[in-house]
Structures are given as C-alpha cells and as structure tokens.
Design a protein around this motif. Structure first.
Motif, short mmCIF file in Angstrom:
data_model
loop_
_atom_site.label_atom_id
_atom_site.label_comp_id
_atom_site.label_asym_id
_atom_site.label_seq_id
_atom_site.Cartn_x
_atom_site.Cartn_y
_atom_site.Cartn_z
N THR A 137 26.96 26.83 -10.27
CA THR A 137 26.47 25.71 -9.45
C THR A 137 27.54 24.62 -9.41
O THR A 137 28.33 24.44 -10.35
CB THR A 137 25.17 25.15 -10.05
OG1 THR A 137 25.41 24.74 -11.40
CG2 THR A 137 24.08 26.23 -10.06
N ARG A 138 27.52 23.84 -8.30
CA ARG A 138 28.50 22.77 -8.16
C ARG A 138 27.85 21.39 -8.14
O ARG A 138 28.55 20.39 -8.07
CB ARG A 138 29.30 22.97 -6.87
CG ARG A 138 30.06 24.29 -6.84
CD ARG A 138 31.01 24.35 -5.67
NE ARG A 138 32.06 23.31 -5.79
CZ ARG A 138 33.08 23.17 -4.94
NH1 ARG A 138 33.16 23.98 -3.88
NH2 ARG A 138 33.96 22.23 -5.10
N ARG A 139 26.53 21.34 -8.16
CA ARG A 139 25.88 20.03 -8.17
C ARG A 139 24.66 20.10 -9.06
O ARG A 139 24.22 21.17 -9.48
CB ARG A 139 25.48 19.61 -6.75
CG ARG A 139 24.42 20.46 -6.10
CD ARG A 139 24.19 19.99 -4.66
NE ARG A 139 23.18 20.75 -3.98
CZ ARG A 139 21.88 20.46 -4.01
NH1 ARG A 139 21.45 19.42 -4.71
NH2 ARG A 139 21.01 21.21 -3.34
N PRO A 186 25.59 21.04 -13.05
CA PRO A 186 26.85 21.49 -12.42
C PRO A 186 27.62 22.41 -13.37
O PRO A 186 27.65 22.19 -14.59
CB PRO A 186 27.59 20.17 -12.15
CG PRO A 186 26.52 19.13 -12.13
CD PRO A 186 25.48 19.58 -13.09
N GLY A 187 28.24 23.45 -12.81
CA GLY A 187 29.05 24.39 -13.61
C GLY A 187 28.23 25.42 -14.37
O GLY A 187 28.79 26.16 -15.18
N LYS A 191 33.56 32.57 -9.64
CA LYS A 191 34.62 32.68 -10.63
C LYS A 191 34.88 34.15 -10.91
O LYS A 191 33.97 34.89 -11.29
CB LYS A 191 34.21 31.97 -11.93
CG LYS A 191 35.25 32.11 -13.03
CD LYS A 191 34.77 31.50 -14.33
CE LYS A 191 35.80 31.69 -15.44
NZ LYS A 191 35.30 31.16 -16.74
N ASN A 201 32.00 25.32 -0.11
CA ASN A 201 30.54 25.30 -0.34
C ASN A 201 30.24 24.22 -1.36
O ASN A 201 30.73 24.26 -2.50
CB ASN A 201 30.08 26.66 -0.85
CG ASN A 201 28.57 26.78 -0.82
OD1 ASN A 201 27.86 25.89 -1.24
ND2 ASN A 201 28.08 27.91 -0.32
N PRO A 202 29.42 23.19 -0.97
CA PRO A 202 29.16 22.09 -1.91
C PRO A 202 28.14 22.46 -2.98
O PRO A 202 27.95 21.68 -3.93
CB PRO A 202 28.62 20.99 -1.00
CG PRO A 202 27.95 21.75 0.11
CD PRO A 202 28.75 22.99 0.33
N ASN A 203 27.50 23.57 -2.85
CA ASN A 203 26.40 23.91 -3.78
C ASN A 203 26.81 24.92 -4.84
O ASN A 203 26.42 24.80 -6.02
CB ASN A 203 25.21 24.47 -2.99
CG ASN A 203 24.69 23.50 -1.95
OD1 ASN A 203 24.44 22.33 -2.25
ND2 ASN A 203 24.53 23.96 -0.72
N PHE A 204 27.58 25.94 -4.46
CA PHE A 204 27.92 27.00 -5.39
C PHE A 204 29.38 27.37 -5.26
O PHE A 204 30.01 27.12 -4.22
CB PHE A 204 27.06 28.27 -5.10
CG PHE A 204 25.59 28.01 -5.14
CD1 PHE A 204 24.90 27.98 -6.35
CD2 PHE A 204 24.89 27.78 -3.96
CE1 PHE A 204 23.54 27.75 -6.37
CE2 PHE A 204 23.54 27.54 -3.98
CZ PHE A 204 22.85 27.52 -5.19
N THR A 205 29.90 27.99 -6.34
CA THR A 205 31.26 28.47 -6.35
C THR A 205 31.29 29.83 -7.04
O THR A 205 30.32 30.25 -7.67
CB THR A 205 32.21 27.49 -7.05
OG1 THR A 205 33.55 27.97 -6.88
CG2 THR A 205 31.88 27.40 -8.54
#
Length: 790
Positions: free
Chosen positions: A551-553, A502-503, A540, A534-538
């Motif tokens: 990534t978020r997960r 994640p991140g 910035k 979006n639960p998978n990506f963000t």
C-alpha cells in the motif's frame, strides 16, 4: 518180571541195545527202578524183611516209519509171579496204550500197531501192572517205563531262508566273504549222522566256493570285473549223513551281483571331432554336444567337461548334463563368418569321484580336439548403433533435418540397404526418412509444450533380399524455444483493509512459464512505465520469482471505493525475453485489529466466503419458499368473510359470542346454538361444525320438558370425544362452549336468544328484586327501557 526187547535179538544191534539200556536207565528219571522197594498189596500188612524184586524190565525201542504188514514187536513184560498157567494178567496204561501200543494180557507181549514219526513225538511214557486174574489183585507194584522212538534218516536238510540275493564289490580280493547259508535237518542230531550236514557248491565254480562245515560262501577268483560279468547264480547243496553215500540232500540258490567301483577311466570314442555352427546362432544357445564313454555306472561314471585350450575359448563354453553325462557346447559371443571361419577347441572329460585303490589304472580323464566350422548365412542389415538419440528445436520449419541412421549388409555381398519408418495407422506422422540415405526430417511444426519427446522405429532391408529386416529405435528430443510469455500462477483474490498503513504488504504473487527452465523461471515483476504512478499501491520484485503488493497510503474506505485495479508486467529470462501484462483486482474490506477480514462488499463477501453454487441455490430456494408462504397467507386472509359490524349496544350478539375462540368474536355461526338450549335435542343432529346446519329453532316450552333426564356433564364429555375423533373437522383448534344454565330456575332464562324478533314491551323492573348478582343487568335493561320510552 522181565521185559525183553526184540532189538537185542538182532546181532547187529546188540551193542546199540546195550548203550540204549544204559542211557535210558541213567537219564529217564521218570522210570523208577524198584529194586529194593515195592508197593504194599491191598490187604497185606507191612513186612519188615527185604522184599524180593518182582519186575524184570528194561527200556523199549521202536523204529519210526515202520511200514510192515504186521504190527511191530516192541518187547515183553514178565513177572516172577507168572508160573505160565495164565493166572497172571498184564495191564498196559499210559500214552498210546490201547491205540498205538497193545499188549497180550496173558503173555505180556507188546506190539506197535501204527507207524510212528520221531519228529512228531520222540518217546511215550507207559505204566505196566500184573494182577491176579482170579482176584484182580495186583501181584506187583505198578511200574513206569518208556518206549523211545528210534530215529532213522527220513528228513533231508532244508534251507529255510533261500533263495538268497547278495552283492559283493567287483575287483574284490580272492576269499572275500559273500554270505553264510545254513541248512537244518529234522532228524535226531544225537543219534548217528542223520542230522550231520555237509555243504558243497553245485553251480558257480570257479568264481565262488563254500566252506563244507560252516556254509560260508567266498570269492574264488582275483579281480572279478563287473564290466565283464555282473550277475552270478550259485547253487549250494547241503547233504546229511556227513556227505556219505545214501544221505539225503537239499539245495538253494544264491544270486550274487557285483557292485560297481570306479575302475574304468572315461574315454572319448574319437580323438578328433568336427562341428558346423551357422553364424546366425544366437548367443547363449546350445550349438553342439560331445560325450566321453565310461564303463562304470552311477556316481563312478560322473564326469565334468572343460575347454583346456584353443582359439575358441572366449567364443564358446561347455557345461555338463548330469542326466546324460554329455558336454553341452554353448555360444558366448556372436559369430561372424566374414571375420573368422573356424575355431579349434581341446575338450577334456574327467571323473569327479576317484577311488585311489585303482589309481594305477588311470589317469581317469581323457581329451579330444573339436574343430568348429562357422557357416555363412545371409544376415539382415546391421545398424551402426544399437539405438539413436537425436535433437531438433521446436517451431522448426517443415523439412528440417533431425539426423541420419546408417545400416550395412554384414555379408560379403554388401547389398544396398533401404530405410523406412514403422508407423501405426492412427499415429500422426511428424517425421519421414530418406529411403536411400537414412536421413530423418520433420513433416510438421513441433511444439515442445505439447510433446517434448518422440520415439520412432526405423527398419532397414536389403535390396536383394527384402525379407531380411533389422530394426532400431530412434529417440527424438524436442528442444525448447522461448515462445511462451510468463503469466500469473493463478487468479489472485487480494484484500486490503480499511485501516491499512502505508508500505504494508497485502499479498505476494508468483508466475509460471510453459517454456523449459532455460527460458522460463527467471521472472521480473514491474509496473507499466507508460502509466501514471499509482497513488494507492505499488509492486516490489522479491527477486525469487515472486513479487509483493504494498500500500502507498493510509486508510481506505469501502463507501468511497470498494475495488481497485493494479496493472502489472511480468518478463521471463529467455533469449529473447518475453513479457506479459496482467491486472490485479484488490477489494477493500473491514478488518479486525489483528488483520482478519470482518466484512467486504456484498458480492465480494459472498465470493470471499467461498459459497458454492449449491449453497447459493439453496439460499434462493429458501427465499422463494418464504415468499410463497406469504402469498398463501394473504390469499387465505382475503378469502375469509367480512366481519359483521357489531354495535356495542347489541347485547344479544355479545352474549352469543362470549368466550367463543373458535372463529373469533364476530363469528356468530361457529356452532349450532340449538345445542346450547337443549342438549338432548342436539343428540339427534350431528352435523359438521364447518357446515351451517339448516334447522329451525324449537320453541322453548317444547324442549324444556326433556331436560330432567339429561346429564349435562356426560353430554359435554361425549361432545369433546367427538370433536377429537371427527376426521371431517377443519385442521385448526376450536374451543367449544356449552352454556347450559340448568333447570327449575325461578328467574328463568335471561338469554335473549328466544326473544321475539320484534320489539317487546316487557317490563324488566323485576330484575332489581333478584339481588346484587343481577344489579348490572337490571341497570342495563332499565336504561334500554327508558330510552325506548323516550
């Protein structure tokens, strides 16, 4: 013996004879005076008393250039032994004896028979001898004497180096040496005045003089001026006999040229000049010439011109033409008749090389006044600026004013001016101009992203004289309007690893904008707020016109989902701001621990691997070729004949195909069996091995009769060579087996090939008697026999 000279007879030459006799006696060492000694006469013994002098003689003289009809008398030889009875004979030898000089052998008189030239030979050396005419014995010792050719004045003086060419500077002082001439005289300089030369001037007075003795020519006047007369021809005479009457003379010419000195200052022919110059004269062009005269030549006449004062000093300039020595007047600034109609210039011309000896004749410069009249010319219109730059916004409406140009008639008439734009036939016309006001407007909607700058040419003409035209360049800058939203800089191929955390930043994106800097590169990146999180990506925003995908997960699985889509929004910094949306495609791949991609989805893998279209086509062709090979192989397999079902008990067929690798174990027709039975018979039948020969088997008792003459080893080698070289055989290897068993075997052949086709009642029990080698065969045929009996 006495020698008498006729020259002493003449009373006028008495003194001369005396001098010549003394001179000859003292100076001619080749003449020996035998005053106290004589030569011994042949046959006489030496006497010890003082001998009596036998010869009486003297030096002889003969005049050159004698032209008389009779031979010239030279002198007389006489010996004391001569009693006048003719018993003495005189003999003359030496230079010219017998040709030039002859002697009377009885009297001793000597005469010259030819005219002599002293300049060719000055004297002759001769020998005289007196002998007894009866006995031919010398009465006197031989004596040597000289006949000298006496000079007369028969050669005039000559100038060997003439005529002469010489120069002398003008304005030289009187008595300045010009040249020394020398004349030569071939006469005898030691005798009289025949070679004594005196110089005099026959032509060239009163300008030049000559020294009578040395021949030095000098100037005879003060300040001889080259400008008055430059060339002089002087005739010099040289006369011998010291210039007395009757002397001979010669002359030569001396050409004297006066060289120039700077003794003349330059002078303008006039003190006032007037020049007309039209106002249309181009800057830098020559508008007139002026010249000061100088009587000197060469560098002494060189001069420079300058403008010393006047109201036109800043408008005109002057230079010097070194070849023509003229002053060239040029224009420095444009003329305008309407502003100033005339100018005045004071021009000076001065020598550049001065001679201070003649400074009292100066000053070596002169000045004149030049008035320049400016002529009125009908000039074309004059624009207010040499060029124009205008601006207009893109997307402006048709007919928008861009700017205005202005031109006026510079003449006093002040005619009206009309304007028009110069367009080529193929140019797109985006602008037009008002013919009367010069206002430029748009005719089409402009797009800065297509053409940010336009250059047009505007022409102005007078109504009264349309042929007078002026041109000016107008540059039009198209200003930017924020009419293009930002977009991704390129198509991104984003990959996320299955083992990501994640991140984690998996990619960085950027954007571009077609607009200008003011409306473009200040981009903001964000996700669409109207969509669910979006639960998978963000996303910035890095605030540097880039954004990072995170990534978020933890962990992704290709088997569950191999592709994700992330919608994003991008806005620019223009006013008003424009934005656009894009969708990023993210592929899930298997990665190494260090993050390197190991494998992705098949389609994605090929794409990520960067396979080109050519590579994909090559792979497809390879697959098609492999499929074609498989199809051909299957077709060939099906085209073969079905194998015979061979019974395991069929011993005959097993024997025939034993060790035959050519067509397989079940192929009984791979080769001609006849060759195995009788090699000699096979020589006559050479069929192709892939064609079944139609032959009938010969009986065994007919073939065995020829085996004695056959070499089986040689036969096998020949068959091997034929098989290797035969071009008609199929393209595959075939093992040929020749099982000839030899001859004269007690057991005979055990092959069943020659057996009858019907069942035989032959008894095979005798095979057991052949030994252990045939044990197996005996058992085999024994079983067959028992089965047949049963």
């Amino acid at each position: 013996m006495k020698i008498t000279s006729t020259s002493c007879i003449c009373p006028v030459l008495v003194c001369l004879c005396f001098v010549q006799r003394c001179y000859g006696t003292a100076h001619h060492s080749s003449i020996k005076v035998t005053r106290n000694q004589t030569k011994h006469i042949e046959g006489e013994t030496e006497v010890h008393h003082r001998p009596k002098r036998g010869w009486v003689w003297n030096q002889f003289f003969v005049l050159e250039e004698h032209m008389g009809p009779d031979p010239q008398y030279v002198g007389k030889l006489h010996s004391n032994s001569d009693k006048g009875d003719g018993s003495v004979k005189y003999i003359l030898t030496g230079e010219g004896a017998g040709t030039i000089f002859i002697i009377d052998d009885t009297t001793g008189d000597i005469h010259s028979t030819k005219s002599l030239d002293r300049e060719q030979k000055t004297h002759y050396v001769l020998h005289a001898q007196a002998i007894d005419r009866r006995t031919n014995k010398p009465l006197e010792p031989e004596s040597e004497f000289i006949i000298k050719v006496q000079d007369i004045n028969d050669n005039a003086p000559k100038f060997t180096d003439g005529p002469y060419i010489v120069t002398v500077p003008e304005m030289s002082d009187m008595g300045t040496s010009v040249l020394q001439v020398t004349a030569t005289d071939a006469d005898d300089p030691t005798y009289g005045n025949s070679a004594r030369v005196v110089y005099s001037i026959l032509q060239g007075q009163p300008y030049f003089s000559v020294d009578p003795k040395t021949g030095v020519i000098r100037t005879a006047l003060h300040n001889m001026d080259r400008e008055a007369r430059e060339h002089y021809s002087v005739v010099i005479q040289a006369k011998d006999m010291a210039g007395q009457v009757g002397g001979l003379s010669g002359s030569t010419t001396v050409n004297i040229t006066l060289t120039d000195v700077n003794d003349n200052p330059p002078r303008f022919p006039q003190k006032h000049y007037q020049l007309y110059v039209p106002e249309s004269a181009q800057v830098g062009s020559a508008v007139g010439k002026i010249k000061a005269n100088d009587a000197d030549t060469g560098s002494n006449a060189d001069m420079t011109y300058s403008i010393i004062n006047g109201d036109g000093m800043g408008i005109f300039s002057i230079s010097t033409d070194k070849e023509t020595r003229e002053g060239i007047l040029s224009l420095k600034k444009p003329l305008n008749y309407e502003k100033k109609k005339s100018y005045t210039l004071n021009i000076e011309g001065a020598n550049t090389h001065l001679d201070f000896r003649f400074s009292h004749l100066g000053p070596f410069k002169d000045a004149t006044m030049l008035k320049i009249i400016v002529g009125d010319v009908d000039e074309p219109p004059l624009f207010s600026m040499p060029s124009y730059v205008m601006e207009v916004y893109e997307n402006a409406k048709i007919g928008t004013i861009v700017g205005t140009v202005l031109a006026q008639d510079p003449d006093s008439a002040n005619s009206l001016v009309r304007y028009f734009i110069n367009y080529n036939a193929e140019d797109d016309r985006f602008f037009n101009i008002d013919a009367n006001t010069g206002t430029i407007k748009t005719t089409k909607v402009l797009d800065r992203e297509e053409t940010p700058w336009y250059n047009i040419t505007v022409t102005a003409s007078e109504n009264d004289n349309p042929d007078l035209l002026s041109h000016v360049t107008v540059g039009i800058r198209v200003l930017d309007v924020n009419d293009n939203p930002p977009e991704l800089a390129r198509e991104y191929d984003i990959v996320v690893c299955e083992n990501s955390k994640p991140g984690q930043v998996i990619h960085t994106i950027s954007a571009t904008d077609k607009d200008d800097f003011a409306n473009g590169p200040r981009f903001n990146f964000f996700l669409d707020e109207h969509l669910s999180v979006n639960p998978n990506f963000t996303l910035k925003d890095n605030e540097d016109n880039t954004a990072s995908i995170l990534t978020r997960r933890r962990r992704f699985s290709r088997t569950v989902q191999d592709v994700y889509y992330l919608p994003i929004m991008i806005s620019d910094g223009g006013i008003p701001s424009l934005s656009s949306s894009s969708t990023l495609t993210i592929r899930v791949c298997a990665c190494e621990r260090d993050g390197r991609v190991r494998t992705c989805h098949a389609e994605a893998f090929l794409s990520s691997a960067g396979l080109s279209t050519g590579a994909l086509i090559a792979i497809l062709l390879c697959v098609l070729i492999l499929l074609a090979i498989v199809v051909i192989f299957i077709t060939l397999r099906r085209s073969k004949k079905e194998p015979l079902i061979i019974s395991e008990e069929d011993v005959r067929e097993n024997v025939v195909t034993y060790d035959d690798e050519g067509g397989g174990e079940e192929d009984t027709e791979a080769f001609d069996i006849t060759a195995l039975r009788n090699p000699s018979a096979a020589e006559e039948l050479k069929y192709r091995r892939d064609i079944r020969p139609e032959v009938k088997l010969t009986p065994r008792h007919q073939t065995l009769s020829t085996l004695e003459s056959i070499d089986v080893q040689e036969f096998i080698k020949q068959r091997l060579a034929e098989a290797d070289l035969d071009p008609s055989v199929p393209p595959y290897d075939s093992l040929q087996t020749y099982a000839y068993e030899g001859q004269r075997s007690e057991a005979g052949s055990i092959s069943s090939l020659d057996s009858a086709t019907t069942q035989s009642d032959q008894d095979y029990h005798y095979l057991g008697d052949w030994g252990p080698e045939f044990k197996k065969l005996a058992e085999l045929y024994g079983e067959i026999e028992s089965e047949r009996t049963t």
